[in-house]
Design a protein around this motif. Structure first.
Motif, PDB file in Angstrom:
ATOM      1  N   PHE A  71       0.834  -1.204   0.000  1.00 48.53           N
ATOM      2  CA  PHE A  71       0.000   0.000   0.000  1.00 48.53           C
ATOM      3  C   PHE A  71       0.869   1.254   0.000  1.00 48.53           C
ATOM      4  O   PHE A  71       0.563   2.247  -0.668  1.00 48.53           O
ATOM      5  CB  PHE A  71      -0.941  -0.002   1.212  1.00 48.53           C
ATOM      6  N   GLU A  72       1.950   1.183   0.774  1.00 48.56           N
ATOM      7  CA  GLU A  72       2.876   2.313   0.811  1.00 48.56           C
ATOM      8  C   GLU A  72       3.446   2.577  -0.587  1.00 48.56           C
ATOM      9  O   GLU A  72       3.480   3.705  -1.065  1.00 48.56           O
ATOM     10  CB  GLU A  72       4.034   2.005   1.784  1.00 48.56           C
ATOM     11  N   THR A  73       3.883   1.471  -1.186  1.00 52.02           N
ATOM     12  CA  THR A  73       4.443   1.584  -2.539  1.00 52.02           C
ATOM     13  C   THR A  73       3.410   2.150  -3.503  1.00 52.02           C
ATOM     14  O   THR A  73       3.697   3.046  -4.311  1.00 52.02           O
ATOM     15  CB  THR A  73       4.893   0.190  -3.031  1.00 52.02           C
ATOM     16  N   ILE A  74       2.206   1.605  -3.379  1.00 50.58           N
ATOM     17  CA  ILE A  74       1.132   2.079  -4.272  1.00 50.58           C
ATOM     18  C   ILE A  74       0.888   3.566  -4.050  1.00 50.58           C
ATOM     19  O   ILE A  74       0.697   4.339  -4.996  1.00 50.58           O
ATOM     20  CB  ILE A  74      -0.151   1.261  -4.014  1.00 50.58           C
ATOM     21  N   LYS A  75       0.942   3.964  -2.771  1.00 51.26           N
ATOM     22  CA  LYS A  75       0.716   5.388  -2.461  1.00 51.26           C
ATOM     23  C   LYS A  75       1.798   6.246  -3.118  1.00 51.26           C
ATOM     24  O   LYS A  75       1.489   7.286  -3.721  1.00 51.26           O
ATOM     25  CB  LYS A  75       0.721   5.581  -0.945  1.00 51.26           C
ATOM     26  N   GLU A  76       3.047   5.756  -2.946  1.00 54.22           N
ATOM     27  CA  GLU A  76       4.158   6.517  -3.562  1.00 54.22           C
ATOM     28  C   GLU A  76       3.973   6.585  -5.078  1.00 54.22           C
ATOM     29  O   GLU A  76       4.123   7.646  -5.687  1.00 54.22           O
ATOM     30  CB  GLU A  76       5.491   5.835  -3.237  1.00 54.22           C
TER      31      GLU A  76
END
Lengths: 304, 580
Positions: free
Chosen positions: B262-267
């Motif tokens: 999710f963090e990666t997706i957010k970035e």
């Protein structure tokens, strides 16, 4: 001229014929039970036979109007209704009906189906009727005819109510042995019946409200079944309870007897000249089931 | 240590835990159910016994009412004995309404009375019976039942002795009490039966339930077991951990990975937004460029359309030139008949004028030699001018002139047909006539060695624009003649099939290359030399035939020839608009 004379003579002859008319008769009754209707029908049939309506009123039959005091229980209202119509005769059926009209003195009254009517009539001279008492002799003559082997008659009575019947029975049938036990109340009936065990061939049920109390009646029939002793009763109603045979009133005969008395009164006899009478004919009924269970032997030629 | 291994495995196995829990629940439920069932049955059985006891004591109270009324002991014996003959009834007692005992009997005479053991209690019992009408209770060994004894002591009238009269029901009088003691022996036996039977049923149910539970758990947890197996394989399988821990750790790991994802997706999402803005700006720029290009293209298209119009005009002019050439040739031929005849006619007319003048001169002369000389000169003149055949020659010349006139008239007529296209409307026309009127306009210079064979079938008139159709036919025939290069056979055949008229033009020309045949209807496509053809002829022809709801089929073999087949419906479904 000769023709006119013949017509005058014929009219004179017709004028001399009795002019019996149709009578208004009020029947006062207490309910519509079957025996009452039977008595009234027999009374009416006999009266028409005795007093056929003829003469100038021949087109009208006798008029019977019924008043049921169960629907109209107020004595004064019944009296007023009867007095307003001024009937030729009042026929009462039952004790209450007689009580309702006994104070009417202007109209002849004939009672039927009343036990101990003398207590009600007192000294009134416009009342007569047929007593609701079965003559003891007739009763035992029937018994002997049907059960000739019966000799010992057991009976429980109350001195105040039915001592007379015991006395009459002993006088009328000296050939029979009456074992009569006095009971002061219905409570004593079972014990008295115990005393009769093995001593009697038949139990004679008396029309005594003390010892023939409907609630204690079961004792008689229980005794009857246990000891194979038949019960002789005085009304058809006891057949279904367990009485082996009944010598009772013939309702039609009572009605006819009353009709004869009524005819005499309506034809002019004073009521005092037609005194109360006992019934002259009885009816005997055997309960075949009970008779079979008690192994009673009834001669074939004696069957009622 | 290995001895405890199976127990460790059970402790670690999630399925085993579920199975054991389920078994425990089933056992507990079965026990509870058993206890409840036993309790319910016990209660129902007890109620049944109480009902039975009450029925018996009521029967006793009914049976002894006369005996109680008359207080005659003898009358008690039979009903009481009758009740005592019942298996579990152990004692029967009768009391009068004042509580004095009238009769008592026990099955075992020596046994103690269970009713009279507490005389003080009797007063309370009688009081309760008066109020409630019945009473029963239990001791450890027996049920005790009470019932009041009522008796109708009301006396009727004297008449009621003789007749069935309607008597008001009299109130019953309490005259005593009946009591019954019923042993609990049968009841206890019955309860024991219930316990045993229920126990057996529950054990059977338990066994069946456990078996079913095992099967169901095994079946339902199979996917879970598979998952666990795969998880163990993925984690190396060497670790010995219980299933729940394994699942928990796996799930935790997955959760962590998911969070990271999710963090990666957010970035990525944040970066993506920037990229989208940039790309949007680029697209806007591109759109502007495209619009500019589009504008230029529109301008170019307009120019092209203009050029196309010019080319069409050129094609028209070229076609007209060809047609005019043909017409001029024809008219020239026709006029040649006339112009060729006219000098001879003038010459013959001069001869005749000379002969007539000789005859006028002869009329004025007297008979004589001069006259005879003139007559001989006239005869000589006749011979010179071949007077005998002069009229035949005249007739021949007039016939030539007439032929030239006729031909010219026909050409003009055909020309009129050909040139009235602009105002033309759809109407029925004979295709054969259209073909006939088109043939003369083929460039006659290329027709010297070309033979036209007509194989016309029986066809109906076709509703069409005759001039346009003539233009199509002329175009096809002109192409055919050109393809044959001045020598060959053009066969024109017609027939009708399924409401359609077929016109087939088969030449024996050079044919069309297979690679080019699909392009022949394209505008501006031509195989002719530059300046000889615009490449619009067949394209226009194709449009005209489509306008008539028809079609053109082409077959060609290089070196053998080409076949054009025009197919026209006899009645076009919808009349097209007038063509320009």
């Amino acid at each position: 001229m000769k023709q006119s004379l013949a017509i005058i003579i014929t009219l004179m002859l017709l004028a001399g014929v009795s002019t019996a008319q149709a009578y208004d008769i009020v029947v006062v009754k207490n309910g519509d039970e079957m025996p009452m209707a039977q008595v009234v029908r027999a009374f009416g049939d006999k009266l028409v036979h005795l007093l056929p309506a003829r003469g100038v009123k021949s087109i009208e039959p006798h008029r019977f109007r019924e008043i049921d005091i169960r629907r109209n229980p107020i004595k004064s209202a019944v009296e007023q209704e009867i007095l307003a119509s001024r009937p030729d005769l009042i026929l009462t059926l039952g004790r209450n009906a007689l009580l309702a009209v006994r104070d009417i003195s202007e109209i002849p009254i004939i009672y039927l189906l009343v036990v101990a009517p003398e207590i009600i009539i007192e000294n009134r001279d416009n009342i007569t009727g047929v007593n609701l008492e079965i003559p003891v002799k007739l009763q035992f003559d029937e018994l002997t005819r049907l059960l000739p082997r019966v000799r010992r008659i057991g009976v429980i009575y109350n001195t105040g109510h039915s001592a007379m019947e015991i006395q009459e029975a002993r006088q009328a049938r000296a050939d029979l042995q009456f074992v009569a036990l006095h009971a002061k109340s219905a409570r004593e009936v079972p014990a008295s019946l115990e005393e009769l065990r093995g001593r009697v061939d038949l139990i004679w049920l008396l029309p005594d409200i003390i010892v023939t109390n409907p609630q204690i009646l079961e004792s008689y029939f229980l005794f009857s079944f246990e000891n194979r002793v038949p019960v002789l009763a005085f009304s058809e109603k006891y057949l279904k309870s367990g009485a082996a045979l009944v010598v009772t009133f013939d309702m039609a005969a009572m009605g006819e007897q009353a009709a004869v008395m009524a005819a005499r009164i309506l034809l002019g006899s004073p009521v005092s000249g037609v005194p109360p009478a006992d019934i002259t004919r009885v009816k005997t009924i055997v309960n075949p089931t009970v008779a079979r269970k008690l192994q009673l032997v009834i001669p074939e030629d004696a069957s009622p | 240590m290995n001895r405890w291994r199976p127990f460790h495995r059970i402790r670690e196995s999630f399925v085993a835990k579920i199975s054991l829990t389920l078994v425990a629940v089933v056992v507990v439920l079965a026990v509870l159910f058993d206890l409840m069932l036993i309790r319910l049955q016990q209660r129902a059985y007890e109620q049944e016994n109480i009902k039975h006891g009450l029925a018996l004591v009521r029967l006793l109270a009914q049976s002894v009412r006369i005996a109680v009324f008359s207080e005659n002991n003898q009358d008690f014996i039979m009903p009481v004995n009758s009740i005592l003959s019942h298996e579990d009834v152990v004692e029967a007692d009768i009391f009068n309404h004042e509580g004095a005992m009238l009769f008592s009997r026990k099955k075992q005479e020596n046994s103690l009375s269970q009713i009279l053991d507490n005389p003080e209690h009797l007063a309370t019992i009688f009081k309760n019976i008066k109020e409630s009408g019945e009473m029963h209770w239990q001791t450890p060994n027996s049920f005790i039942f009470w019932w009041p004894v009522y008796f109708n002591t009301a006396t009727g009238s004297d008449e009621s002795l003789f007749f069935e009269t309607e008597v008001e029901p009299a109130a019953e009088e309490l005259i005593g009490y009946a009591a019954l003691v019923i042993s609990k022996q049968s009841f206890t036996e019955g309860i024991r039966h219930i316990l045993v039977n229920t126990g057996v049923i529950v054990v059977c149910f338990l066994a069946a339930g456990l078996a079913m539970s095992f099967v169901v758990v095994r079946h339902m947890t199979r996917p879970l077991s598979n998952i666990l197996k795969k998880v163990r394989e993925n984690t190396g399988g060497a670790l010995v951990r219980d299933d729940l821990s394994l699942l928990s750790e796996t799930y935790g790991g997955m959760l962590r990975e998911l969070e990271q994802s999710f963090e990666t997706i957010k970035e990525l999402k944040d970066g993506l937004e920037v990229k989208v803005v940039e790309r949007t700006r680029e697209l806007s720029d591109r759109q502007i460029q495209l619009e500019t290009a589009n504008l230029k293209l529109s301008e170019t298209l307009a120019k092209l359309q203009e050029a196309q119009q010019q080319l069409i005009q050129s094609e028209k002019m070229a076609a007209m030139g060809q047609m005019v050439a043909g017409v001029a040739h024809e008219i020239n031929n026709s006029v040649n008949f006339i112009s060729g005849a006219l000098p001879s006619v003038k010459r013959l007319l001069g001869d005749l004028k000379e002969l007539l003048a000789s005859y006028e001169e002869l009329e004025g002369m007297p008979n004589g030699d001069e006259r005879r000389g003139n007559i001989a000169a006239i005869h000589e003149l006749k011979n010179d001018i071949e007077f005998a055949g002069i009229f035949a020659t005249f007739e021949q010349l007039l016939a030539n002139i007439e032929e030239g006139t006729t031909r010219t008239t026909r050409i003009i007529k055909d020309l009129k047909i050909f040139t009235r296209q602009g105002a033309e409307k759809f109407k029925e026309a004979d295709i054969h006539s259209i073909i006939e009127s088109s043939v003369p306009f083929i460039d006659s210079r290329q027709m010297k060695g070309v033979e036209i064979r007509k194989q016309f079938g029986d066809i109906e008139p076709v509703t069409c624009l005759a001039g346009r159709i003539s233009q199509v036919f002329l175009n096809i025939m002109q192409n055919a003649v050109q393809a044959m290069n001045g020598k060959g056979v053009l066969t024109i055949s017609t027939w009708q099939e399924n409401g359609q008229v077929h016109v087939r033009f088969a030449d024996t020309g050079c044919g069309i290359d297979k690679d080019l045949i699909n392009r022949i209807f394209d505008p501006f496509f031509t195989t002719k030399e530059v300046g000889k053809g615009s490449g619009l002829g067949l394209g226009i022809s194709y449009d005209i035939i489509k306008q008539h709801s028809g079609r053109i089929n082409v077959e060609s073999k290089v070196g053998e020839g080409t076949v054009f087949e025009v197919i026209l419906p006899v009645s076009p479904p919808i009349f097209p608009m007038k063509m320009d």
